[in-house]
Structure formats: structure tokens, C-alpha cells
Motif scaffolding. Structure first.
Motif, short mmCIF file in Angstrom:
data_model
loop_
_atom_site.label_atom_id
_atom_site.label_comp_id
_atom_site.label_asym_id
_atom_site.label_seq_id
_atom_site.Cartn_x
_atom_site.Cartn_y
_atom_site.Cartn_z
N PHE A 147 46.22 41.64 28.17
CA PHE A 147 46.97 42.86 28.45
C PHE A 147 46.04 43.85 29.14
O PHE A 147 44.88 44.02 28.73
N GLY A 148 46.53 44.42 30.23
CA GLY A 148 45.71 45.39 30.97
C GLY A 148 44.98 44.74 32.11
O GLY A 148 44.37 45.42 32.94
N GLU A 149 45.00 43.39 32.19
CA GLU A 149 44.34 42.71 33.30
C GLU A 149 45.36 42.37 34.39
O GLU A 149 46.54 42.20 34.08
N PRO A 150 44.90 42.25 35.63
CA PRO A 150 45.84 41.90 36.71
C PRO A 150 46.38 40.47 36.53
O PRO A 150 45.78 39.66 35.83
N VAL A 151 47.53 40.19 37.19
CA VAL A 151 48.16 38.86 37.13
C VAL A 151 48.12 38.30 38.56
O VAL A 151 49.11 38.37 39.30
N PRO A 152 46.96 37.73 38.96
CA PRO A 152 46.81 37.31 40.36
C PRO A 152 47.88 36.30 40.82
O PRO A 152 48.26 36.30 41.98
N ALA A 153 48.38 35.48 39.89
CA ALA A 153 49.34 34.42 40.28
C ALA A 153 50.67 35.00 40.75
O ALA A 153 51.49 34.30 41.35
N MET A 154 50.89 36.30 40.53
CA MET A 154 52.17 36.91 40.97
C MET A 154 52.31 36.80 42.48
O MET A 154 53.41 36.58 43.00
N GLN A 155 51.21 36.90 43.19
CA GLN A 155 51.26 36.83 44.68
C GLN A 155 51.86 35.51 45.14
O GLN A 155 52.60 35.43 46.10
N GLU A 156 51.51 34.47 44.38
CA GLU A 156 52.04 33.13 44.74
C GLU A 156 53.46 32.97 44.20
O GLU A 156 54.32 32.35 44.82
N ALA A 157 53.74 33.59 43.04
CA ALA A 157 55.04 33.38 42.37
C ALA A 157 56.18 34.07 43.12
O ALA A 157 57.29 33.52 43.22
N ILE A 158 55.95 35.26 43.65
CA ILE A 158 57.03 36.04 44.25
C ILE A 158 57.74 35.30 45.39
O ILE A 158 58.96 35.11 45.34
#
Ligand code: APR
Length: 229
Positions: A147-158
Motif C-alpha cells: 500500500f502506498g507503492e506504485p502499480v507499474p503493471a497498470m500501464q500494461e493492463a489498461i
């Protein structure tokens, strides 16, 4: 050309495999204070407690078996181009042969360097200890998004969600962002199927609710999806 089908899965997907959910009755957040075990501050304050929390879950993972829901989703690959975007840190989707699994919140079987996040290692045993270091000599940490850390995989997921023909949401309360926000990236007409024993309400045009547990619900889902293949 197979239609694209995205599965957004959460902890409920693995509940019948014996892995606890977070916000259900008896869920993990009833036993632990999330700020004590799943945040960078917690890691700074008490790394042993954080490691114990993930060691216990990793130990259970080593004993867990995929359930009928995981199997059913893997079978959908015969009809659809399936992409799984999971909030789960277990590898039960992979264990039954699902080919495309994107972990938004990390992977429990992996640990990484605290000096270079690109140095990621697969754990053979369940227990990570203080003093376990990467090749550069720094302490290893769980390869988990806290919690509080970025979610880098969102760039690929979107873009995956934006381009899907069908969205399946299984076993997630959609309580945690940015993961939960993925449902808002589908095209307006995209059919959504929700498999969850709880009453859920997704504000989309074309939603089919299968109010069952994953094991049984995915079997029902497969009969409904056959008409859309
Ligand atoms: N089959 C399908 N769904 C189930 C089952 C089951 N057998 N059992 C419970 N559920 C449903 C619950 O009704 C609930 O909607 O699964 C959902 C579990 O919700 P959460 O416990 O909030 O899990 P999740 O949505 O995955 O949490 C998201 O929160 O703590 C963070 O990082 C953690 O990835 C996690 C994120």
C-alpha cells in the motif's frame, strides 16, 4: 481470429484453494493491521513482522492447489484469446496452464533486491529471512506491491482492458485502486460477467451477475460464453 477476453481476478478466485481473502469474514485484514504488514513504512519499522506475514502466506501457497475456477478459466483459451489480469500474488492461474497472466500486485513466490528492484529471484523455500541478500549484498524483500507503492503493471493492463471484447470479473471486491479502476476502461458496449457469491454492483451497461463461488460460477460462465465465442 479469436475474440479477446480479459479476466480481472481477485482473492475470491483462490478462496476455494484455501487461501484467505482480505475483506471477507475471517479475511486477512481481520487478523492483521494492513499498515503493520503491507506498507514501506511497516518494512522500515519492523521487517521481521512483514516477512513473517508473507512467509505464512507463502507457506500456505506451497500447499495450495488450483480450484475448478482456475481450471475453467484456463479452458476458455480454446475459444478466446484470454488475458488474465490478477490482483492475486499466488501462481494458481499459471499452475493450471493459463498462458497470459499479469500480476498487478506482485508475486508471492518472488523476492527482490532492496537496492535494485530489477533483481528479482524465485524462492524455492517458503521462508525469507533477515540476512537473505541479493547478489549486490542488500536485503531481499517480498516482490509485492505494498500500500502506498506504485502499480507499474497498470500501464500494461489498461490497453489490454480497453481492447477486450468481453470482461470477466471474478472474486474481487473492487475496493482497491488503481486495480479496481480497470473496469472503467472497457468500451461502453463490452459485455461484463461478474462471478462472486456476494451481491456486487458494477455500473456498466451490459453486466451479467453469476452470484456463485468461482468453482461453480465459472462452470456456469462457460455455458454462457459459448454463445459469444
Ligand atoms: N469465489 C468467488 N468470489 C469469492 C469467493 C469465492 N469462493 N469467496 C469470496 N469471494 C469474493 C468476495 O465476495 C469479495 O467480493 O471475493 C472478493 C474478495 O474481496 P477482497 O478480499 O477485497 O479481495 P480483493 O478484491 O482481491 O482485494 C484487492 O486488496 O489488500 C489488497 O492487495 C490486496 O490484491 C488485494 C486487493
Amino acid at each position: 481470429m479469436k475474440k479477446k477476453l480479459v479476466v480481472l481476478s481477485g482473492a475470491g478466485m483462490s478462496q476455494e484453494s484455501g487461501l484467505k481473502t482480505f475483506r471477507d469474514m475471517g479475511g486477512l485484514w481481520e487478523q492483521y493491521d494492513v499498515t503493520e504488514v503491507a506498507s514501506p513504512e511497516a518494512w522500515e519499522r519492523n521487517p521481521e513482522l512483514v516477512m513473517r506475514f508473507y512467509n505464512e502466506r507463502r507457506k500456505q501457497l506451497f500447499e495450495a492447489k488450483p480450484n475448478a475456477g482456475h481450471l475453467g478459466i484456463a479452458e476458455l483459451e480454446k475459444w478466446f484469446d484470454v488475458e488474465i489480469i490478477t490482483q492475486n500474488v499466488d501462481d494458481l492461474h499459471e499452475l493450471v496452464g493459463s498462458s497470459n497472466v499479469l500480476h498487478l500486485h506482485g508475486e508471492l513466490r518472488k523476492v527482490r533486491s532492496t537496492i535494485d528492484p530489477g533483481l528479482i529471484y524465485i524462492m524455492e523455500s517458503w521462508e525469507l529471512k533477515l540476512g537473505d541478500t541479493c547478489e549486490l549484498g542488500s536485503q531481499l524483500r517480498p516482490h509485492i506491491v505494498w500500500f502506498g507503492e506504485p502499480v507499474p503493471a497498470m500501464q500494461e493492463a489498461i490497453p489490454i482492458v480497453q481492447n477486450t471484447d468481453i470482461l470477466v470479473v471474478v472474486g474481487t471486491s473492487l475496493a482497491v485502486y488503481p486495480a479496481a479502476g480497470l473496469v472503467n476502461y472497457i468500451q461502453p458496449e463490452t459485455p461484463v460477467f461478474v462471478v462472486d457469491p456476494a451481491q456486487t454492483n458494477i455500473q456498466k451497461k451490459n453486466v451479467t451477475y453469476i452470484q456463485k463461488k468461482a468453482g461453480e460460477g465459472i462452470t456456469e460462465l462457460i455455458t454462457k460464453l459459448e454463445k459469444l465465442k
